[in-house]
Design a protein around this motif. Structure first.
Motif, PDB file in Angstrom:
ATOM      1  N   GLY A 179      10.305  14.020  -8.215  1.00  0.00           N
ATOM      2  CA  GLY A 179      10.888  15.302  -7.882  1.00  0.00           C
ATOM      3  C   GLY A 179      11.436  16.041  -9.091  1.00  0.00           C
ATOM      4  O   GLY A 179      11.694  17.230  -9.047  1.00  0.00           O
ATOM      5  N   ARG A 180      11.540  15.332 -10.183  1.00  0.00           N
ATOM      6  CA  ARG A 180      12.149  15.946 -11.359  1.00  0.00           C
ATOM      7  C   ARG A 180      11.105  16.535 -12.283  1.00  0.00           C
ATOM      8  O   ARG A 180      11.271  17.589 -12.840  1.00  0.00           O
ATOM      9  CB  ARG A 180      12.944  14.869 -12.096  1.00  0.00           C
ATOM     10  CG  ARG A 180      14.034  15.393 -12.957  1.00  0.00           C
ATOM     11  CD  ARG A 180      15.009  14.288 -13.198  1.00  0.00           C
ATOM     12  NE  ARG A 180      14.510  13.300 -14.150  1.00  0.00           N
ATOM     13  CZ  ARG A 180      14.704  13.381 -15.449  1.00  0.00           C
ATOM     14  NH1 ARG A 180      15.333  14.384 -15.958  1.00  0.00           N
ATOM     15  NH2 ARG A 180      14.257  12.439 -16.245  1.00  0.00           N
ATOM     16  N   ARG A 181      10.017  15.818 -12.473  1.00  0.00           N
ATOM     17  CA  ARG A 181       9.031  16.278 -13.446  1.00  0.00           C
ATOM     18  C   ARG A 181       7.877  16.927 -12.718  1.00  0.00           C
ATOM     19  O   ARG A 181       6.763  16.781 -13.069  1.00  0.00           O
ATOM     20  CB  ARG A 181       8.585  15.105 -14.314  1.00  0.00           C
ATOM     21  CG  ARG A 181       9.683  14.553 -15.195  1.00  0.00           C
ATOM     22  CD  ARG A 181       9.762  15.281 -16.533  1.00  0.00           C
ATOM     23  NE  ARG A 181      10.984  14.947 -17.262  1.00  0.00           N
ATOM     24  CZ  ARG A 181      11.798  15.850 -17.759  1.00  0.00           C
ATOM     25  NH1 ARG A 181      11.572  17.089 -17.617  1.00  0.00           N
ATOM     26  NH2 ARG A 181      12.879  15.490 -18.402  1.00  0.00           N
TER      27      ARG A 181
ATOM     28  N   PRO B 192      23.160  14.715 -13.287  1.00  0.00           N
ATOM     29  CA  PRO B 192      22.112  14.896 -12.272  1.00  0.00           C
ATOM     30  C   PRO B 192      20.728  14.526 -12.774  1.00  0.00           C
ATOM     31  O   PRO B 192      19.904  14.013 -12.031  1.00  0.00           O
ATOM     32  CB  PRO B 192      22.205  16.391 -11.955  1.00  0.00           C
ATOM     33  CG  PRO B 192      23.596  16.761 -12.253  1.00  0.00           C
ATOM     34  CD  PRO B 192      24.009  15.908 -13.412  1.00  0.00           C
ATOM     35  N   ASN B 193      20.468  14.768 -14.069  1.00  0.00           N
ATOM     36  CA  ASN B 193      19.148  14.419 -14.575  1.00  0.00           C
ATOM     37  C   ASN B 193      18.998  12.937 -14.841  1.00  0.00           C
ATOM     38  O   ASN B 193      17.890  12.437 -15.028  1.00  0.00           O
ATOM     39  CB  ASN B 193      18.835  15.224 -15.841  1.00  0.00           C
ATOM     40  CG  ASN B 193      18.259  16.585 -15.514  1.00  0.00           C
ATOM     41  OD1 ASN B 193      17.210  16.669 -14.901  1.00  0.00           O
ATOM     42  ND2 ASN B 193      18.949  17.628 -15.880  1.00  0.00           N
TER      43      ASN B 193
ATOM     44  N   ALA C  55      12.740  10.199  -6.860  1.00  0.00           N
ATOM     45  CA  ALA C  55      13.619  11.074  -7.632  1.00  0.00           C
ATOM     46  C   ALA C  55      12.949  11.480  -8.937  1.00  0.00           C
ATOM     47  O   ALA C  55      13.040  12.625  -9.364  1.00  0.00           O
ATOM     48  CB  ALA C  55      14.950  10.374  -7.901  1.00  0.00           C
TER      49      ALA C  55
ATOM     50  N   ARG D 257      27.185  18.758 -14.696  1.00  0.00           N
ATOM     51  CA  ARG D 257      26.228  19.544 -13.908  1.00  0.00           C
ATOM     52  C   ARG D 257      24.796  19.430 -14.392  1.00  0.00           C
ATOM     53  O   ARG D 257      23.885  19.819 -13.689  1.00  0.00           O
ATOM     54  CB  ARG D 257      26.673  20.993 -13.882  1.00  0.00           C
ATOM     55  CG  ARG D 257      27.878  21.127 -12.979  1.00  0.00           C
ATOM     56  CD  ARG D 257      28.660  22.362 -13.236  1.00  0.00           C
ATOM     57  NE  ARG D 257      27.850  23.562 -13.129  1.00  0.00           N
ATOM     58  CZ  ARG D 257      28.340  24.774 -13.228  1.00  0.00           C
ATOM     59  NH1 ARG D 257      29.633  24.929 -13.423  1.00  0.00           N
ATOM     60  NH2 ARG D 257      27.574  25.810 -13.140  1.00  0.00           N
ATOM     61  N   HIS D 258      24.629  18.905 -15.593  1.00  0.00           N
ATOM     62  CA  HIS D 258      23.263  18.824 -16.091  1.00  0.00           C
ATOM     63  C   HIS D 258      22.859  17.414 -16.500  1.00  0.00           C
ATOM     64  O   HIS D 258      21.819  16.927 -16.098  1.00  0.00           O
ATOM     65  CB  HIS D 258      23.083  19.776 -17.280  1.00  0.00           C
ATOM     66  CG  HIS D 258      23.243  21.207 -16.914  1.00  0.00           C
ATOM     67  ND1 HIS D 258      22.213  21.963 -16.417  1.00  0.00           N
ATOM     68  CD2 HIS D 258      24.327  22.014 -16.941  1.00  0.00           C
ATOM     69  CE1 HIS D 258      22.644  23.185 -16.165  1.00  0.00           C
ATOM     70  NE2 HIS D 258      23.925  23.246 -16.469  1.00  0.00           N
TER      71      HIS D 258
ATOM     72  N   LEU E  58      20.225  10.849 -12.666  1.00  0.00           N
ATOM     73  CA  LEU E  58      20.429  10.268 -11.343  1.00  0.00           C
ATOM     74  C   LEU E  58      19.376   9.247 -10.926  1.00  0.00           C
ATOM     75  O   LEU E  58      19.735   8.202 -10.370  1.00  0.00           O
ATOM     76  CB  LEU E  58      20.526  11.396 -10.307  1.00  0.00           C
ATOM     77  CG  LEU E  58      21.521  11.182  -9.172  1.00  0.00           C
ATOM     78  CD1 LEU E  58      22.856  10.664  -9.671  1.00  0.00           C
ATOM     79  CD2 LEU E  58      21.742  12.507  -8.450  1.00  0.00           C
ATOM     80  N   PRO E  59      18.092   9.470 -11.176  1.00  0.00           N
ATOM     81  CA  PRO E  59      17.127   8.450 -10.787  1.00  0.00           C
ATOM     82  C   PRO E  59      17.455   7.092 -11.394  1.00  0.00           C
ATOM     83  O   PRO E  59      17.423   6.066 -10.710  1.00  0.00           O
ATOM     84  CB  PRO E  59      15.799   8.975 -11.351  1.00  0.00           C
ATOM     85  CG  PRO E  59      15.982  10.425 -11.478  1.00  0.00           C
ATOM     86  CD  PRO E  59      17.435  10.650 -11.777  1.00  0.00           C
TER      87      PRO E  59
ATOM     88  N   GLN F 156      17.889  17.002 -25.475  1.00  0.00           N
ATOM     89  CA  GLN F 156      16.912  17.980 -25.014  1.00  0.00           C
ATOM     90  C   GLN F 156      17.355  19.391 -25.391  1.00  0.00           C
ATOM     91  O   GLN F 156      18.547  19.695 -25.375  1.00  0.00           O
ATOM     92  CB  GLN F 156      16.782  17.911 -23.485  1.00  0.00           C
ATOM     93  CG  GLN F 156      16.299  16.568 -22.968  1.00  0.00           C
ATOM     94  CD  GLN F 156      14.800  16.443 -23.021  1.00  0.00           C
ATOM     95  OE1 GLN F 156      14.160  16.980 -23.914  1.00  0.00           O
ATOM     96  NE2 GLN F 156      14.239  15.742 -22.066  1.00  0.00           N
TER      97      GLN F 156
END
Lengths: 347, 276, 289
Positions: free
Chosen positions: C287-289, C202-203, C284, C198-199, C205-206, C179
């Motif tokens: 909540g992300r998109r 977490p992204n 999750a 940190r990036h 995570l779902p 990305q």
């Protein structure tokens, strides 16, 4: 409020001449978004005459793609549709089974991203001849012959070889030309083109637009051409409709859009574009951002919050589509503002 | 910050990039004068994005040199420290606002992270600078605290611009940064970029296929076709009086009031001068 | 540019798991089952009304009577007490397996996706080799090395699951890594470690959470099977898998309750974990998109 279909039929030269091919009248669509029913189209009315090209221009959220989908019966199942769409006199929303298939043969749609609308594991030839063989009972060799002919028309000369290829073997521009050829094979009467050149390079776009325009005229097809680019629509469409927040705000002969627009949004849209021939000190940007139907205010003119000409009349109620000169406008102050809106620098 | 009138802030000489058999960039050279803006014009396959990636250190040139702010930057950075240093010279804003930001971070956190990387400032000084940058790009507090998913494309691009500026670069590469925006929003962002340039004297490299945007924002332009430079000069001159057939064709393909598309090989396709 | 169908303009609120409307009746039932199992795992020994390990053959196979709600098992022990105490190993084992395999698998996936090229090839090949060993076989090997018992079984299964996790997550890691926002951070000079931790993670995570819940179910069943074979938890310690093994003769003799009740516990927890995992994943992602 005057009959929406009659009003929308205005704005074209020779308005009295022929019966409309496509008549959209008072179309409103509600979609379920995040669990709530929200409007995406509000009172959309327009007509397309046989052989006529009409442009449909708008930014994000304007509802232009949604309108095309509504016409092609591609809305999600739980969409609530009110108003009418009539094609050749028939109510499109009532069609089922064989009638719907016949309709799909007469109305062909070309999408923005050809790769998303082709099956990557099927050959071009199969994809092109499928509709002919299945719906129109054309024999396989005859279907292939017609396909090769049509490919030549869109500028693909080695058609026989191309029929055996897969989509990934072609560039974006070539694939889009194949899509146009495929759309024309069933001899439709109306083409719905949903941003067909947006994903293409500008030189490829010019080429594909020229092909589309040429073939359309040659076959006498009507077309609804959807784009975000006002100048692109004006290039091949006789009339252009401008949409904002799920509504039609203006319908006008393309040639007059720049010099004599009837709605402040059209004027602002034309003025916001940078000019290739000169550098402006500052571009005339519209404050705020384009809204969808469900975000825009519903008790007043949707464009009022961003409009430099808005007054109390505009905020009192939703203006109706009204005839003005040879066009149609949804501006409550259209009469007053006549002549002041157009002729933006570089326009 | 660069001052106008000094030596070129970026120099590329003989850039070449091969991907196996494919020559994506072939002997490309250009200078970016300090405080000025250069356009790299091309369509897909022209090599423009590869050049941007090489300048910013995401791609290694096969040969050729890049000099930024007087330092040799021909090869990508070796260490993180080196990359941080280079980040203070050249920054980039990408095309797609929907993937340019970490979806889990709001603008404040995004900018704060970058400030922490480049400056050893205490938290309150970072907060103040973040607020300045947010203001500079025309966003308000509510928007700076919202997650990207509740923001529009134009707002997200503003955050991407603020993030790039947080490093205080001398050079900002705009890789089709307004191409994905609505016309009315594009106008706002172009005005914003002009304002930022006036305030900070940053030098722009605008990568674009959109000639009207190029005209609006840049002083000089080079035109790329299949990896080679086919034309260069002041933007106004390149657009008003294109010499190379490809430039002419490009010019003739841009929709504008009164324009009509024509098939190649027919009158008006741009084999002659592109002026309508 | 218009995309046709309007994407959500308003941010979908991250609905708390406790919101009734969001989770539905199946979600609530799953939540209750998991809560009960976890509660039993923690407090089982205190709650058990009778001694789970003391045999009394004269009471073998007697059905539910008096204070013994589920009757007695093959060795005359109270079935309910054994279920409650057995919850500990039955829940703990899969938990350990999931944590170890997901953590190591995620790290390997991220490293492979970040460094690409030769490092990715090496990691993928190594994982492929590990893939070749079925979990049961590894359990036998581990038992030979560490001796029979839960630790050996848990280690073996973690090794067996790790390549699966890594393979599934590698795709997601590649996607995130490609990305533009990651490139932007690289250009800024952020370190690889900080970007990954940190990036990237977490992204992802779902997906990681979804994987973890699916694997919990598989681990529970696999560990029960391993215990059933005598390689995991050793009798007389109670464990749901062991209980099925010990009491299997009762099924054909007309005393199905002890074995079946242990089986039902396993099945209920596995289903509940899967349902929960699905909900967590959906929320999750939303909540992300």
């Amino acid at each position: 409020m005057s009959d929406p279909a009659a009003v929308a039929a205005l704005g074209s030269p020779g308005a009295a001449a022929s019966a409309p091919l496509l008549e959209v009248a008072g179309l409103s669509v509600l979609l379920e978004i995040n669990g709530a029913k929200r409007p995406v189209l509000r009172d959309v009315s327009l007509t397309v005459r046989p052989g006529e090209a009409v442009g449909l221009v708008g930014e994000s959220g304007s509802g232009k793609s949604m309108t095309a989908r509504a016409i092609d019966r591609l809305l999600p199942r739980r969409a609530e549709v009110t108003g009418s769409i009539r094609f050749g006199g028939e109510d499109v929303n009532q069609l089922t089974g064989a009638g719907l298939r016949r309709y799909r043969n007469k109305v062909a749609m070309i999408f923005q991203d050809p790769r998303a609308h082709t099956n990557p594991v099927r050959r071009i030839g199969d994809f092109m001849t499928e509709a002919l063989q299945a719906n129109l009972a054309v024999s396989a060799p005859e279907a292939r012959r017609r396909a090769v002919d049509m490919l030549a028309q869109v500028g693909i000369d080695d058609g026989a070889k191309r029929l055996g290829q897969y989509p990934h073997q072609m560039s974006g521009g070539m694939l889009q030309r194949v899509m146009i050829a495929a759309a024309l094979l069933t001899k439709p009467r109306l083409l719905l083109a949903d941003e067909p050149t947006t994903a293409l390079d500008v030189t490829t776009q010019a080429e594909v637009m020229a092909i589309l325009d040429g073939l359309r005229r040659e076959f006498g097809l009507a077309m609804l051409f959807i784009t975000h680019d006002l100048d692109l629509a004006a290039a091949i469409c006789d009339r252009t409709a401008v949409m904002y927040a799920g509504q039609i705000v203006e319908i006008r002969a393309s040639a007059l859009l720049h010099d004599d627009p009837l709605h402040p949004y059209t004027a602002a849209l034309a003025a916001a574009r940078p000019d290739i021939e000169q550098t402006a000190h500052r571009l005339r940007a519209i404050p705020g951002r384009p809204l969808s139907a469900f975000e825009a205010p519903s008790q007043e003119c949707a464009f009022a919050p961003r409009c430099p000409y808005a007054t109390d009349i505009c905020r009192a109620e939703v203006p109706a589509l009204a005839r003005l000169d040879s066009g149609v406008s949804r501006c409550a102050r259209a009469h007053e503002l006549r002549g002041q809106l157009g002729g933006a620098p570089g326009g | 910050m660069a001052e106008p009138g000094k030596a070129p802030v970026l120099q590329a000489a003989g850039l070449r990039k091969e991907f196996g058999e494919l020559i994506a960039v072939d002997d490309v050279s250009f200078d970016l004068p300090s405080g000025r803006s250069l356009a790299i014009v091309g369509e897909s396959g022209s090599g423009k994005t590869t050049i941007a990636r090489m300048i910013v250190g995401l791609e290694r040139p096969t040969s050729g040199t890049i000099t930024a702010c007087g330092h040799d930057r021909s090869q990508p950075a070796h260490s993180t420290r080196d990359r941080r240093q280079r980040g203070r010279e050249v920054q980039i804003v990408f095309q797609d606002p929907y993937t340019s930001l970490d979806p889990r971070q709001n603008a404040e956190a995004t900018i704060d992270e970058v400030l922490k990387l480049h400056h050893g400032w205490p938290a309150d000084r970072r907060r103040a600078r973040t607020a300045e940058l947010i203001d500079l790009v025309g966003l308000d507090t509510r928007q700076s605290r919202a997650l990207p998913r509740s923001l529009s494309g134009g707002q997200r691009q503003r955050i991407a611009i603020a993030r790039a500026l947080a490093a205080q670069p001398d050079i900002l590469i705009l890789d089709e940064s307004v191409a994905a925006l609505d016309v009315s929003i594009q106008a706002q962002v172009l005005n914003l970029l002009a304002d930022i340039r006036d305030q900070t004297h940053v030098s722009y490299i605008l990568i674009s296929h959109d000639l009207a945007v190029v005209r609006q924002l840049t002083d000089e332009a080079i035109v790329l076709h299949r990896g080679k430079v086919v034309e260069r000069g002041p933007t106004a001159q390149v657009l008003d009086d294109p010499q190379h057939p490809y430039t002419q064709r490009l010019r003739a393909s841009v929709p504008r009031p009164g324009w009509k598309p024509r098939r190649r090989g027919q009158p008006g396709t741009g084999e002659e001068n592109g002026v309508p | 540019m218009s995309t046709g169908i309007p994407t959500a303009i308003e941010a979908p609120r991250f609905r708390a798991l406790t919101s009734v409307r969001a989770t539905g009746i199946v979600g609530i039932a799953s939540g209750i089952i998991l809560a009960a199992a976890t509660f039993a795992a923690i407090f089982g020994p205190l709650l058990a009304p009778y001694d789970p390990e003391l045999p009394n053959l004269s009471l073998a196979w007697i059905g539910p009577t008096g204070g013994h709600l589920l009757g007695f098992d093959v060795q005359g022990r109270d079935v309910l007490s054994r279920l409650l105490v057995g919850a500990q190993t039955s829940m703990l084992g899969p938990l350990v397996v999931v944590i170890v395999s997901v953590v190591t698998g995620s790290l390997l996936a991220v490293v492979a996706a970040w460094r690409r090229g030769a490092a990715d090839a090496a990691i993928s090949s190594g994982l492929d080799i590990l893939f070749a060993f079925p979990g049961i076989l590894l359990a036998v090997l581990a038992t030979a090395v560490f001796g029979a018992g839960l630790p050996a079984a848990a280690i073996a299964l973690s090794l067996a699951y790790m390549p699966y996790v890594a393979r599934v997550l590698r795709g997601a890691a590649y996607r995130e890594r490609s990305q533009p926002y990651v490139a932007a951070l690289e250009v800024q000079g952020a370190s690889a470690t900080s970007i990954c931790l940190r990036h990237l993670i977490p992204n992802m995570l779902p997906l990681i959470v979804a994987q973890a819940t699916i694997l919990f179910g598989y681990a529970m069943v696999d560990l029960a099977a391993i215990s059933f074979l005598g390689l995991g938890v050793q009798p007389p310690r109670p464990d749901w898998g062991v209980m099925i093994s010990e009491n299997q003769t009762g099924i054909v003799q007309g005393y199905p309750l002890p074995a079946l009740s242990a089986g039902v516990c396993i099945v209920a927890v596995v289903i509940a974990v899967n349902v929960l995992g699905e909900r967590l994943f959906e929320q999750a992602e939303a909540g992300r998109r």
